[in-house]
Design an enzyme around this catalytic site. Sequence first.
Site, short mmCIF file in Angstrom:
data_model
loop_
_atom_site.label_atom_id
_atom_site.label_comp_id
_atom_site.label_asym_id
_atom_site.label_seq_id
_atom_site.Cartn_x
_atom_site.Cartn_y
_atom_site.Cartn_z
N CYS A 2 0.98 -1.05 -0.05
CA CYS A 2 0.01 0.08 0.01
C CYS A 2 0.74 1.26 0.00
O CYS A 2 1.78 1.30 0.53
CB CYS A 2 -0.98 -0.02 1.26
N ARG A 27 3.80 -0.18 -4.73
CA ARG A 27 3.55 -0.79 -3.64
C ARG A 27 2.22 -1.65 -3.55
O ARG A 27 1.85 -2.09 -2.40
CB ARG A 27 3.68 0.37 -2.32
N ASN A 100 -1.96 1.83 5.78
CA ASN A 100 -1.24 0.63 5.46
C ASN A 100 -0.75 0.07 6.60
O ASN A 100 -0.29 0.43 7.45
CB ASN A 100 0.08 1.46 4.52
N GLU A 495 16.27 -19.02 -7.64
CA GLU A 495 15.98 -17.51 -8.30
C GLU A 495 15.28 -17.73 -9.53
O GLU A 495 14.34 -16.95 -9.83
CB GLU A 495 17.05 -16.82 -7.93
N LYS A 499 11.56 -16.36 -10.39
CA LYS A 499 11.18 -15.34 -11.35
C LYS A 499 10.12 -15.96 -12.31
O LYS A 499 9.38 -15.04 -12.75
CB LYS A 499 12.65 -15.06 -12.20
N GLU A 502 6.47 -15.97 -10.46
CA GLU A 502 5.87 -14.69 -10.16
C GLU A 502 5.36 -13.90 -11.10
O GLU A 502 4.64 -13.15 -11.20
CB GLU A 502 6.77 -13.98 -9.00
O1 M6R Z 1 12.75 -5.54 -0.96
P1 M6R Z 1 13.18 -6.91 -0.47
O2 M6R Z 1 14.47 -7.43 -0.88
O3 M6R Z 1 13.20 -7.18 1.13
O4 M6R Z 1 11.80 -7.81 -0.67
C1 M6R Z 1 11.86 -9.09 -0.50
C2 M6R Z 1 10.99 -9.99 -1.60
O5 M6R Z 1 9.64 -9.58 -1.32
C3 M6R Z 1 11.55 -9.79 -2.79
O6 M6R Z 1 12.69 -10.30 -3.18
C4 M6R Z 1 10.29 -10.57 -3.91
O7 M6R Z 1 10.71 -12.07 -3.58
C5 M6R Z 1 10.63 -10.36 -5.26
N1 M6R Z 1 9.40 -9.97 -6.02
C6 M6R Z 1 11.14 -11.46 -6.05
O8 M6R Z 1 11.54 -11.15 -7.36
#
Ligand code: M6R
Length: 622
Positions: A2, A27, A100, A495, A499, A502
Amino acid sequence: MCGIVGYVGFRPAPEFLIDGLRRLEYRGYDSAGIAVQHCDEIGIRKRAGRVEELAKLVEANPVEGSVGIGHTRWATHGETTDINSHPHVGGNGEVVIVHNGVIENYVKLREQLQTLGYVFRTTTDSEIIAHMICHYWLEQIKLGEDPESHETCLKAIQLSVARFKGTYGVVAIFRDIPDVIFAARMGSPLVIGIGKIRNEHFIASDASPFVGYTNEVVYINDHEIAVITADRMDLHHQESGKTTPSIHTLDQVSSDIDLGDFEHYMLKEIFEQPEAIENCLRGRIDEESATARFGGLNLTPRELRQIDRIIFTACGTSWHAGLVGEYLFEEFARIPTEVEYASELRYRNPPMSEDTMVFAITQSGETADTLAAMRECKRKGHKSMAICNVVGSTIAREADGGIYLHAGPEIGVASTKAFTSQVTALTLLALYFGRIRDLSYPAGKRIIKMLRAMPELIQQTLACNDHVRDVAERYFGFNNYLYMGRLYNFPVALEGALKLKEISYIHAEGYPAAEMKHGPIALVDEQTPSVFVVPHGGIYPKVMSNLEEVKARRGPVIAIACEGDHRISDLADEVIFVPDVEEFLQPLVTSIPLQLLSYHVAVLRGCNVDRPRNLAKSVTVE
Ligand code: M6R
């Protein structure tokens, strides 16, 4: 999650609010809304969907005023409907809020407010905030307090937030009290921007909406409530009363959000990696002593030598970078290292020696679980550092010290350049910790030489883009993928799978390649491609055996292999070549074709690459 934005001053508020929401859309993008105060009225416009939908609504049905608040939502409680969109109204319209965070005890509070006659219009947890503030404001008036006094509103908010369990960044306006906005924070970031031209103030979840307006900011801390008018801003701590705001000047409020010639931010950010790695290395190499140098660790080499255990804590992609960090630290610094999911560590109680050092790895610096895990470790007295991209973020500010990535803004929800920058920062750190222990001068020199070559080698790797797109065209129709790698390329496999899932909503699993025969091999068939990360290295023959096991079961194989590998083309269905680098640097090149593969597959499947469903860039709820 948010995004919150607010304005009080002389400008037309709707324009600033909508532009600010566009910048904060990373966000959350389930819905957006604004509330603008004008005379004795508050005009609300809100709509499920993207900020552009809201912009169209406001264009067709304008609101006017120079005080307002806005919100872009990542839904936690209640469906993504127009009615559940923020802002929310309390009482009979006396109070309007945006929120938020998550109010965990909202069910009980809602019941209590309902018995007092408050009517709930939404299925969100946030609506109780509006009613609760309204309730306490009316109670104060009954006690004889001046309804229009800022003090009365402040008291109502103080009494309300004392009832909330959970997290909140709340910004509120009162219908009958013109030209003032109130903001309260507990766990969800809020920052105030101080206008430079004339009297005006801004507020937002991060400083990005302030671009072009101001670079002077005040961070609201937990337990604080801000009372903000055009020409004044006061902070009140729940326990210690009025506090003196400390004004920070941001070097640069990032305005680097143009897409340039790229179709999506994700692709732009993938192609920015040579520069991002260059920036991460800049000024951090000490050739003379064959080591790395950092300005922000805030510890002497003697203190650092005493560290006997490292914990990396993070979520998602940053957790994968932590896994690479574990291998690096154990290889070069010989320090026992563990990688903990922040969401687990915050509630676990693992034995930690007195000299355990904790690194929170995070792109945004706002991830709720990572922040909570770091706080828990700090509370126990452990040195807690941040490896973070966003300057001035909560984790960066609360850590005892740390390293900024300098990767530049990452807008696409899928993390790309932050991952390779995190791996680069961790490599520098492992070198530094190694050199104050047992890593020799020549070994340090060798690592530095190889690190310096990485931006150019990543640039060369990016040349595979067209070929990866061709591969994606042949494979985008499959619905299940396996990703395999070993040692430094095991986190890369994880990873790659993350990718793909998601942004293209394809089911994908990453494994250490040898684990395959303990279960996942049952999934292998002609409809399940396996992506093997199989560059040269000590266990290349072993990974090749795993690959052959998949081929023997007619599983299609896409291989990521080193240039000059002649054997691989006979075995794999597709081969994407990357430069041949030392094993510990391989994640910096092998992750790139996997980023590109998921990007092209998602585009071919018609997915929203930069704003995938159900996700948000910054995960500020548990
Ligand atoms: O901002 P952060 O690195 O703490 O975020 C962690 C995860 O939310 C973030 O890496 C998420 O997994 C990504 N969308 C992956 O691409």
